[in-house]
Each structure stands twice: as C-alpha cells, then as structure tokens.
Design a protein around this motif. Structure first.
Motif, mmCIF file in Angstrom:
data_model
loop_
_atom_site.group_PDB
_atom_site.id
_atom_site.type_symbol
_atom_site.label_atom_id
_atom_site.label_comp_id
_atom_site.label_asym_id
_atom_site.label_seq_id
_atom_site.Cartn_x
_atom_site.Cartn_y
_atom_site.Cartn_z
ATOM 1 N N LEU A 146 -6.260 5.274 0.348
ATOM 2 C CA LEU A 146 -5.248 4.921 1.337
ATOM 3 C C LEU A 146 -5.648 5.438 2.712
ATOM 4 O O LEU A 146 -5.594 4.710 3.713
ATOM 5 C CB LEU A 146 -3.909 5.532 0.911
ATOM 6 N N VAL A 147 -6.089 6.693 2.756
ATOM 7 C CA VAL A 147 -6.457 7.301 4.031
ATOM 8 C C VAL A 147 -7.661 6.582 4.639
ATOM 9 O O VAL A 147 -7.720 6.344 5.847
ATOM 10 C CB VAL A 147 -6.752 8.807 3.841
ATOM 11 N N TYR A 150 -6.430 3.506 6.149
ATOM 12 C CA TYR A 150 -5.652 3.823 7.334
ATOM 13 C C TYR A 150 -6.566 4.126 8.520
ATOM 14 O O TYR A 150 -6.257 3.754 9.666
ATOM 15 C CB TYR A 150 -4.708 5.004 7.063
ATOM 16 N N ALA A 151 -7.717 4.775 8.255
ATOM 17 C CA ALA A 151 -8.657 5.096 9.327
ATOM 18 C C ALA A 151 -9.086 3.820 10.056
ATOM 19 O O ALA A 151 -9.214 3.811 11.289
ATOM 20 C CB ALA A 151 -9.866 5.831 8.768
ATOM 21 N N TRP A 152 -9.268 2.728 9.318
ATOM 22 C CA TRP A 152 -9.640 1.462 9.957
ATOM 23 C C TRP A 152 -8.488 0.884 10.759
ATOM 24 O O TRP A 152 -8.691 0.276 11.809
ATOM 25 C CB TRP A 152 -10.141 0.457 8.922
ATOM 26 N N ARG A 153 -7.276 1.090 10.263
ATOM 27 C CA ARG A 153 -6.108 0.644 11.007
ATOM 28 C C ARG A 153 -6.097 1.299 12.392
ATOM 29 O O ARG A 153 -5.848 0.658 13.413
ATOM 30 C CB ARG A 153 -4.858 1.029 10.200
ATOM 31 N N LEU A 154 -6.426 2.589 12.372
ATOM 32 C CA LEU A 154 -6.463 3.367 13.611
ATOM 33 C C LEU A 154 -7.508 2.791 14.575
ATOM 34 O O LEU A 154 -7.274 2.679 15.772
ATOM 35 C CB LEU A 154 -6.820 4.807 13.242
ATOM 36 N N ILE A 155 -8.660 2.392 14.005
ATOM 37 C CA ILE A 155 -9.736 1.852 14.835
ATOM 38 C C ILE A 155 -9.363 0.478 15.382
ATOM 39 O O ILE A 155 -9.611 0.164 16.545
ATOM 40 C CB ILE A 155 -11.044 1.769 14.012
#
Lengths: 309, 278
Positions: A146-147, A150-155
């Motif tokens: 999940l994390v 999420y890191a890609w969502r942030l990018i």
C-alpha cells in the motif's frame, strides 16, 4: 513337578533391554500405520483450520455464484441458475475483463523486458555483488504494498514531483494521476521483484559455458540470446510471467489509488459488486472465474517444471 | 567468475549496467521522495515547504492512528503465533510422514498463496456474513465482525506461507541426526525438542517474520472482514488516501515502511544464520 527343580528366573536387568521386534510384514504394516497416524495427527490442526476458514468459504462463494439477487439487494439461495455467469458476457463486464487482461499483459511484458537483462546482469556478477544486489531487490519486495503505491500517488500528484520535473526540463506538465498509464507504473513497481527473482534463479542455473560456446561458434549476441539463453531460461520466464500476470489481473489496491473512476478493473469491479451494488451473485461469479484463471495458470506453471512459488 | 565471453562487454555491458542502475532508481526513488516529503512543512502532500517534524508529532497525538496501530499489532502478533504453530506442524507432517489425504492437504495448503487478495476477501466476507448469523441463531450469542474475524482471516493465509518457509528448511535438512536420536532410544518428543526444533529454528523465525509482515501489510482482506473498532493501520491509511490526502499519511507511511524494512533485515539475518548453520 517340584519347585526346587525349576531353573532360576531370568534377571530383571535382561528384561529391561527392549529387544527389536521381528520385522515381519505384519509388523512393518503396523509401523507404517502408526507413522501414517502420526503424520495425519500433525497435519490435523492446520487442515481443520483451513477446511473451516478456507475450503468452506470457497464453497460458499461457488454456491453464491449460482444464486439470485433479490430486489432489496439480498441474495436468494433457493433457485439455482446460471444468470450471473450469463451476465459475464454483458458489454460492460466484457469491457472490464478485456481491459484488465490487457493491462495485466502490458504489465507482464514490461516486467519481462526490464527484468530479463537485469537478471542476466545479476547472474554474471561476482557472488558478493550479486548477494548485495539481491538484498536490495528483496527490500521493496517485502515493504508494504500500500505504501509503495501511495509513494507513486505522491509523485503523480497535481503540482507534484513529476509535473515539476517534466515542466522544468521542458516537456510540459505531464499529468499521469488517475490514468491507466499510472496504474501500469504502479503494477510494474509492485510486481517487478516477482519477475526478477525467478528469472535470476533460472539464469543463474544455466551453465554459461554454453553461451561461450555459442559465441565461439560465431553466433551473434542476439542469436545467442534467442537460441541459447531464452530456451534454457524458459522455466524462469514462465514462472515470472505467471507471478506477475496473476496478481495484476486481480489487482485492487493499485487501481484504487492510482487509477481514476474511468478505468474500472476486474478487482475493483468485484469489490463494487459486494460493497456498493450489493449484487453478491455477480461478484461471486466473477470471483469464481478469476479463481479458475489463477488455478489454470498455476497448473501450467507446475506442469512446465516449476517447483517453488 | 573469470572474464569470459558470457560476461557481456562493450555496448551490451553498458546497456545492461544502465538498465540495472535504472531499476534501482525506480525501486528506491519513490521511497526516498516519500520519506523526504514526510518532513515537508506544507499542507499539500507533494510540495516542499521547509523541514518539520510536525507530521510525526501529529502521528503520535492522533488517537485514531494510535488505535489502528494497536489493532494492527495485536492482530499481527496473535495471527503470527497461531499460524507458526499450525504451519510448522503441517510442514513436519508433509516433509517427515506419509499419510492418507496428504496430496489433498498439500493442495489446500497452497491455495491461499495462489488465490488473489480480492477473491479471498470475498470468500471471507460471505463466510462471516453467513457464519456469524448461523452461530448467533444457534447459540443465542451476539458475535459481530471485528478484531476476531480479522485475526481468523489472517491466520488462514499465514498458515500457508509459514508452512512453505518451514518446509523449505526441512527439505534441505538431513534426517541423519533425527534417526540417530531415535536409534539411541530418545522418545519422539525428545528428538523433536532437542534435534529437529533447533535445526528448523531459522526456518520458523523466517516464517514468523513473513507472517508478521503479511499481517501488518494486508489491506483488502482486512477491509472486508473488519467491523467497527477493528480498523488496522493499512485500512485506515487506505481510507484516508481515498478520502483525500493529507501529509499526515506521509508520516504514517514512513513509519510503516521503516517497520517493514526492519522486518526484512531481521529475516535476512535469520537467513544468514540458516545458511551458515548448515
């Protein structure tokens, strides 16, 4: 018969030493039975647990897939029918299935193209470098899925790292969030180690003097790859492809975080049927179909000589 | 390896090296960016606004996050303990004995690994929806979905993973010592306690760490079987991500990331003990 004439009884010490029973067929059978009982006894707790909390739920899903959804969103279990399976040919469902398969295939191909040279590179390093590199491949493999998504969502976030970078180097603002391309990036990121590890395992096992022999006989690098390396690493290619394709097809977390509402995929569609649309029979039928796909893929894998998952 | 034609040179070598570097950049850049932005003093998740520890302070002060964290830890510990015991027994049964129904058991044990998350989640949802009503009707109890159902589901998938890891260890282990102990009249239990168990310990530790990681990571199955009061940390984060993102998630994510990296390193260490021991 007099008591005096009786020979002295054998000493108790001799009695204590167990004598090996004769290995008669009857004895062998009894020993095998006892062994079988011990094995079954050891397996029993896990088996009972999985029977109750896995096999029975599995059966319930199959039963539900033949049930009917009633008007209130409940499920009628009385009249069995194939309606839910017939609905799988609906244009909407077909589009979703097609899209999911296409995305899973694209993900698998990208992983294969990136992982193969990587695995070969890894296999030709010295043991020290190789082990270190493997550890660094394993770390993302184990960290929270999940994390990592999420890191890609942030990018990809609007005004985020990606748009800033692309506009700074003059490509304009590339907006990927909530597109199918973003989902593919997330899936590749999540499942690339599943491709690298079996590929590395099978390339590492190849006797590289075969590659040398091929080059000595004036085969070009490409010919060696096509005629020597790829055939010999086929088990790894099949294993890696299945390990990436199967979870990509059923992916739910990645499309939910990186994909938009426009591109519904199989996994999310099943979830919607259960939690929102309350059409449990259709959701169950979709689950049964995807289970069948996964099981046949796994059988192909075992047939092709794969051993470990 | 000595320099051979199998070891690529020239353009191929260059391309392979670049590919390897890019793969590692691809793996680690998102993790690095996430960690960096968890220290960013800006209300927008993806923008840099100067260094702050504020989001970690929020993490420590937020009751919902704390509750979710404790649910996660409790579920993970209980499901790990149960699945390690059951999984190890299953591995012993499969590797050291021949018994009727063995092939069926073997297949059933593999299924939870193969089946996709969503399907397993659906199975558990239907099972508990049906089962809880049934049990409540029969015994007049009032069970509900909650920490219990989450733990039961986690055990169901963890047993399989633990047994695979322990089996691998058992399969690579010679039976000579066990046979010697039995020949010297050690009881079955003594043989297990003093010979087998110490030898498979690295496998058990590896399996336990895998179970712990899987349990702490699971979103989909947990989300389906969780009830009020049994939200785990990943489920909480997942719902926050979908509702709209605040930088608090960055901090929570980094904490989860660090936890799983520690678990990986421990398991690699257990693996090192395993390989040097044999």
């Amino acid at each position: 018969m007099t008591l005096v004439d009786e020979p002295p009884p054998p000493g108790p010490a001799l009695d204590d030493i167990p004598t090996a029973p004769e290995a008669t067929p009857a004895f062998e059978r009894a020993a095998a039975r006892a062994d079988s009982r011990r094995g079954a006894l050891l397996a029993a707790p896990a088996f009972l647990y999985l029977f109750l909390f896995f096999v029975v739920p599995f059966g319930i899903v199959v039963v539900y897939s033949f049930a009917t959804r009633n008007r209130t969103g409940g499920t009628d279990l009385s009249g069995w029918n194939f309606d839910s399976y017939e609905r799988l040919t609906d244009p909407i469902v077909r589009t979703i299935l097609y899209r999911s398969v296409a995305l899973a295939v694209i993900t698998t191909v990208i992983c294969l193209v990136v992982a193969y040279p990587f695995a070969y590179f890894l296999a030709t390093r010295s043991p020290r470098v190789r082990n270190l590199m493997l550890v660094f491949v394993m770390i993302p493999f184990w960290t929270n899925f999940l994390v990592r998504n999420y890191a890609w969502r942030l990018i990809f976030e609007n005004d985020g790292v990606l748009t800033d970078t692309t506009s700074a180097i003059g490509l304009g603002e590339i907006d990927l969030l909530f597109t199918q391309r973003a989902v593919v990036v997330g899936l590749v990121y999540g499942f690339l180690p599943f491709m690298i590890l079996p590929l590395y395992a099978s390339i590492e096992r190849i006797d590289l003097s075969l590659v040398e022999a091929s080059r000595d006989l004036y085969a070009s690098g490409f010919q060696t790859l096509r005629k020597v390396l790829i055939p010999l690493s086929m088990p790894g290619i099949i294993a890696g492809s299945i390990l990436v394709f199967v979870p990509s097809l059923g992916a739910y977390v990645t499309p939910a975080i990186l994909g938009g509402g426009k591109s519904v995929l199989l996994g999310s569609y099943i979830v919607v049927q259960f939690l929102t649309a309350r059409n449990w029979p259709l959701g169950a039928a979709l689950s049964v179909v995807s289970m069948m796909v996964m099981l046949s893929a796994t059988l192909v894998y075992f047939r092709s000589g794969g051993k470990n998952l | 390896m000595t320099a051979t034609t199998a070891r690529p040179r020239g353009v191929t070598r260059f391309a392979l090296t670049i590919n390897a570097v890019l793969v590692f950049v691809f793996f680690y850049a998102p993790i690095a960016i996430l960690t960096l932005f968890s220290f960013s003093d800006d209300r927008l998740v993806g923008r840099w606004g100067g260094f702050t520890l504020g989001w970690y302070r929020d993490f420590a002060a937020n009751d919902e996050v704390q509750d979710a964290l404790w649910v996660s830890v409790r579920v993970a510990i209980v499901s790990t303990i149960v699945s390690v015991v059951l999984g190890t027994l299953a591995a012993l049964a499969l590797e050291r004995f021949r018994f009727r129904g063995q092939r069926v058991f073997d297949a059933v044990l593999y299924l939870p690994i193969i089946i996709p998350d969503v399907t397993m989640a659906v199975m558990m949802l239907l099972f508990f929806a049906q089962g809880i009503d049934l049990v409540n009707d029969m015994f007049g109890t009032s069970f509900r979905k909650g920490v219990g159902t989450v733990t039961l589901s986690h055990i169901a998938f963890n047993i399989s993973f633990v047994s695979v890891v322990v089996r691998a260890r058992l399969a690579g282990m010679s039976q000579v010592l066990e046979e010697a102990a039995l020949d010297l009249y050690a009881s079955r239990w003594k043989t297990f306690r003093h010979i087998t168990l110490p030898q498979i310990m690295p496998g058990i530790v590896g399996g336990a760490l895998l179970a712990l990681t899987l349990s702490l990571d699971d979103v989909v199955i947990t989300q389906f079987v969780a009830g009020p009061g049994s939200t785990t940390l990943p489920v909480y984060v997942f719902s926050l991500i979908r509702k709209g993102v605040t930088p608090l998630i960055n901090a929570v994510s980094v904490v989860m990331l660090v936890a799983s990296i520690i678990l990986v390193l421990l398991s690699l260490l257990a693996d090192r003990v395993r390989t040097s021991g044999s």
